[in-house]
Design a protein around this motif. Sequence first.
Motif, PDB file in Angstrom:
ATOM      1  N   GLY A   1       0.779  -1.222   0.000  1.00 11.21           N
ATOM      2  CA  GLY A   1       0.000   0.000   0.000  1.00 11.21           C
ATOM      3  C   GLY A   1       0.814   1.277   0.000  1.00 11.21           C
ATOM      4  N   ALA A   2       0.360   2.242   0.804  1.00 12.45           N
ATOM      5  CA  ALA A   2       1.024   3.540   0.859  1.00 12.45           C
ATOM      6  C   ALA A   2       2.433   3.421   1.420  1.00 12.45           C
ATOM      7  CB  ALA A   2       0.195   4.512   1.700  1.00 12.45           C
ATOM      8  N   GLY A   3       2.681   2.423   2.272  1.00  8.95           N
ATOM      9  CA  GLY A   3       4.027   2.218   2.794  1.00  8.95           C
ATOM     10  C   GLY A   3       4.997   1.841   1.698  1.00  8.95           C
ATOM     11  N   ALA A   4       4.595   0.895   0.855  1.00 11.60           N
ATOM     12  CA  ALA A   4       5.453   0.479  -0.266  1.00 11.60           C
ATOM     13  C   ALA A   4       5.665   1.628  -1.237  1.00 11.60           C
ATOM     14  CB  ALA A   4       4.836  -0.724  -0.980  1.00 11.60           C
ATOM     15  N   ALA A   5       4.622   2.418  -1.482  1.00 11.65           N
ATOM     16  CA  ALA A   5       4.747   3.566  -2.382  1.00 11.65           C
ATOM     17  C   ALA A   5       5.715   4.598  -1.810  1.00 11.65           C
ATOM     18  CB  ALA A   5       3.373   4.204  -2.615  1.00 11.65           C
ATOM     19  N   THR A   6       5.689   4.777  -0.497  1.00 10.89           N
ATOM     20  CA  THR A   6       6.600   5.723   0.153  1.00 10.89           C
ATOM     21  C   THR A   6       8.041   5.241   0.061  1.00 10.89           C
ATOM     22  OG1 THR A   6       4.856   6.445   1.667  1.00 10.89           O
ATOM     23  CG2 THR A   6       7.134   6.892   2.323  1.00 10.89           C
ATOM     24  N   VAL A   7       8.256   3.956   0.309  1.00  3.15           N
ATOM     25  CA  VAL A   7       9.601   3.389   0.184  1.00  3.15           C
ATOM     26  C   VAL A   7      10.143   3.591  -1.227  1.00  3.15           C
ATOM     27  CG1 VAL A   7      10.930   1.234   0.177  1.00  3.15           C
ATOM     28  CG2 VAL A   7       9.324   1.701   2.032  1.00  3.15           C
ATOM     29  N   ALA A   8       9.319   3.279  -2.233  1.00  2.00           N
ATOM     30  CA  ALA A   8       9.747   3.405  -3.629  1.00  2.00           C
ATOM     31  C   ALA A   8      10.083   4.850  -3.983  1.00  2.00           C
ATOM     32  CB  ALA A   8       8.653   2.868  -4.555  1.00  2.00           C
ATOM     33  N   LEU A   9       9.255   5.796  -3.547  1.00  2.00           N
ATOM     34  CA  LEU A   9       9.490   7.203  -3.867  1.00  2.00           C
ATOM     35  C   LEU A   9      10.727   7.730  -3.142  1.00  2.00           C
ATOM     36  CD1 LEU A   9       8.694   9.801  -5.256  1.00  2.00           C
ATOM     37  CD2 LEU A   9       7.084  10.254  -3.381  1.00  2.00           C
TER      38      LEU A   9
ATOM     39  N   ILE B   1      -7.730   4.975   1.252  1.00  2.00           N
ATOM     40  CA  ILE B   1      -6.680   4.838   0.238  1.00  2.00           C
ATOM     41  C   ILE B   1      -6.991   3.601  -0.600  1.00  2.00           C
ATOM     42  CG2 ILE B   1      -4.206   4.681  -0.186  1.00  2.00           C
ATOM     43  CD1 ILE B   1      -3.759   5.577   2.704  1.00  2.00           C
ATOM     44  N   GLU B   2      -6.858   3.727  -1.913  1.00  6.49           N
ATOM     45  CA  GLU B   2      -7.181   2.608  -2.813  1.00  6.49           C
ATOM     46  C   GLU B   2      -5.996   1.628  -2.891  1.00  6.49           C
ATOM     47  OE1 GLU B   2      -9.718   2.021  -6.936  1.00  6.49           O
ATOM     48  OE2 GLU B   2      -8.512   3.814  -6.664  1.00  6.49           O
ATOM     49  N   THR B   3      -5.775   0.949  -1.781  1.00 12.67           N
ATOM     50  CA  THR B   3      -4.738  -0.073  -1.718  1.00 12.67           C
ATOM     51  C   THR B   3      -5.274  -1.384  -2.268  1.00 12.67           C
ATOM     52  OG1 THR B   3      -5.437  -0.746   0.489  1.00 12.67           O
ATOM     53  CG2 THR B   3      -3.757   0.993   0.341  1.00 12.67           C
ATOM     54  N   GLU B   4      -4.407  -2.383  -2.351  1.00 11.46           N
ATOM     55  CA  GLU B   4      -4.834  -3.700  -2.819  1.00 11.46           C
ATOM     56  C   GLU B   4      -5.929  -4.260  -1.917  1.00 11.46           C
ATOM     57  OE1 GLU B   4      -2.853  -8.149  -3.400  1.00 11.46           O
ATOM     58  OE2 GLU B   4      -1.584  -6.369  -3.529  1.00 11.46           O
ATOM     59  N   ALA B   5      -5.775  -4.076  -0.604  1.00 13.18           N
ATOM     60  CA  ALA B   5      -6.785  -4.557   0.342  1.00 13.18           C
ATOM     61  C   ALA B   5      -8.108  -3.821   0.144  1.00 13.18           C
ATOM     62  CB  ALA B   5      -6.290  -4.376   1.772  1.00 13.18           C
ATOM     63  N   ALA B   6      -8.038  -2.504  -0.134  1.00 10.49           N
ATOM     64  CA  ALA B   6      -9.248  -1.727  -0.353  1.00 10.49           C
ATOM     65  C   ALA B   6      -9.964  -2.157  -1.630  1.00 10.49           C
ATOM     66  CB  ALA B   6      -8.913  -0.238  -0.419  1.00 10.49           C
TER      67      ALA B   6
ATOM     68  N   PRO C   1     -15.960  14.222  -1.515  1.00 13.46           N
ATOM     69  CA  PRO C   1     -16.229  15.260  -2.516  1.00 13.46           C
ATOM     70  C   PRO C   1     -15.391  15.128  -3.786  1.00 13.46           C
ATOM     71  CG  PRO C   1     -16.261  16.224  -0.346  1.00 13.46           C
ATOM     72  CD  PRO C   1     -15.826  14.803  -0.157  1.00 13.46           C
ATOM     73  N   LEU C   2     -14.154  14.658  -3.655  1.00 14.91           N
ATOM     74  CA  LEU C   2     -13.308  14.489  -4.835  1.00 14.91           C
ATOM     75  C   LEU C   2     -13.830  13.385  -5.742  1.00 14.91           C
ATOM     76  CD1 LEU C   2     -10.673  15.646  -6.052  1.00 14.91           C
ATOM     77  CD2 LEU C   2      -9.443  13.791  -4.891  1.00 14.91           C
ATOM     78  N   GLY C   3     -14.646  12.504  -5.191  1.00 14.41           N
ATOM     79  CA  GLY C   3     -15.268  11.455  -5.991  1.00 14.41           C
ATOM     80  C   GLY C   3     -14.476  10.170  -6.092  1.00 14.41           C
ATOM     81  N   ARG C   4     -13.378  10.067  -5.366  1.00 17.05           N
ATOM     82  CA  ARG C   4     -12.551   8.852  -5.427  1.00 17.05           C
ATOM     83  C   ARG C   4     -11.636   8.802  -4.220  1.00 17.05           C
ATOM     84  NH1 ARG C   4      -7.288   9.962  -6.441  1.00 17.05           N
ATOM     85  NH2 ARG C   4      -6.746  11.948  -7.435  1.00 17.05           N
ATOM     86  N   PRO C   5     -11.130   7.609  -3.885  1.00 26.62           N
ATOM     87  CA  PRO C   5     -10.136   7.515  -2.813  1.00 26.62           C
ATOM     88  C   PRO C   5      -8.775   8.017  -3.286  1.00 26.62           C
ATOM     89  CG  PRO C   5     -10.487   5.372  -3.810  1.00 26.62           C
ATOM     90  CD  PRO C   5     -11.495   6.297  -4.435  1.00 26.62           C
ATOM     91  N   ALA C   6      -7.888   8.249  -2.348  1.00 27.89           N
ATOM     92  CA  ALA C   6      -6.517   8.618  -2.695  1.00 27.89           C
ATOM     93  C   ALA C   6      -5.761   7.388  -3.172  1.00 27.89           C
ATOM     94  CB  ALA C   6      -5.816   9.218  -1.484  1.00 27.89           C
ATOM     95  N   LYS C   7      -4.796   7.605  -4.034  1.00 28.26           N
ATOM     96  CA  LYS C   7      -3.901   6.541  -4.480  1.00 28.26           C
ATOM     97  C   LYS C   7      -2.724   6.446  -3.504  1.00 28.26           C
ATOM     98  CE  LYS C   7      -6.130   5.954  -8.443  1.00 28.26           C
ATOM     99  NZ  LYS C   7      -6.877   4.702  -8.736  1.00 28.26           N
TER     100      LYS C   7
END
Length: 260
Positions: free
Chosen positions: A20-28, A185-190, A220-226
């Motif tokens: 999820g967001a942890g893996a994305a943070t590590v990669a960035l 957050i639109e993670t794999e689990a989500a 309001p944005l109409g979608r979850p965060a990536k």
Amino acid sequence: MAEFLSLEGKRALVTSGTKGAGAATVALFRELGAQVMTVARHRPENSQDDTLFVAADLTTDAGCRQLAQQVQARLSGVDIIVHMLGGSSSPAGGFAALDEQQWQQELALNLLPAVRLDRLLLPDMIARGAGVVIHVSSIQRLMPLPEATTAYAAAKAALSAYSKSLSKEVSPKGIRVLRVAPGWIETEAAVHLAERLAEQAGTDYAGGKKIIMDSLGGIPLGRPAKPEEVANLIAFLASDRARAITGTEYLIDGGTVPTV
């Protein structure tokens, strides 16, 4: 033109950094030049060999001490800590469904790992007079769902209060302490959850996502965060571009929290 954002030469620890967001943070962080250590209970089967991965159970004091020892042994300390670890396994059913074990589990996962690791790793930061600590909280601390997230929300609220107090203590010593509070957050689990809800309701994936968004009172944005969008915010706050920011919380929820 000079690069806007860089973590070149920084040593970072990201807990729960394999999904999820942890893996994305590590990669960035790695893309931006940081040397990153991450930790989870088990190494993912499809991951590449990574000398900066530690297998540890951070819900225990022993697991936190093991990780802190590895940080010193392999990195000689860290410049950035991102406390990403969190989650909930509490059953639905409101407060009556939460027994002693459930409360202990929520605190052990969502509050105490950050407290323990900060206690172990901050003295080195203070000695150097520099560092960044980011506690990843949740908008649930502001808008708990009584049916299922009371204990989780309370643990995250405690994390937020602890983080604010810590920032007041260590910011004068050169350590910035911040909070990031994601919504859905639109993670794999989500994705799996939305698919399961869609199947139960006889609709498609978009319909499953709408069920979740409606349960939150709408986004309001109409979608979850990536996950990558959460990582972008964390990377900015960890960088020198944000060197005047400390003690504050940043929501990344698509406008879900309805209050000022």
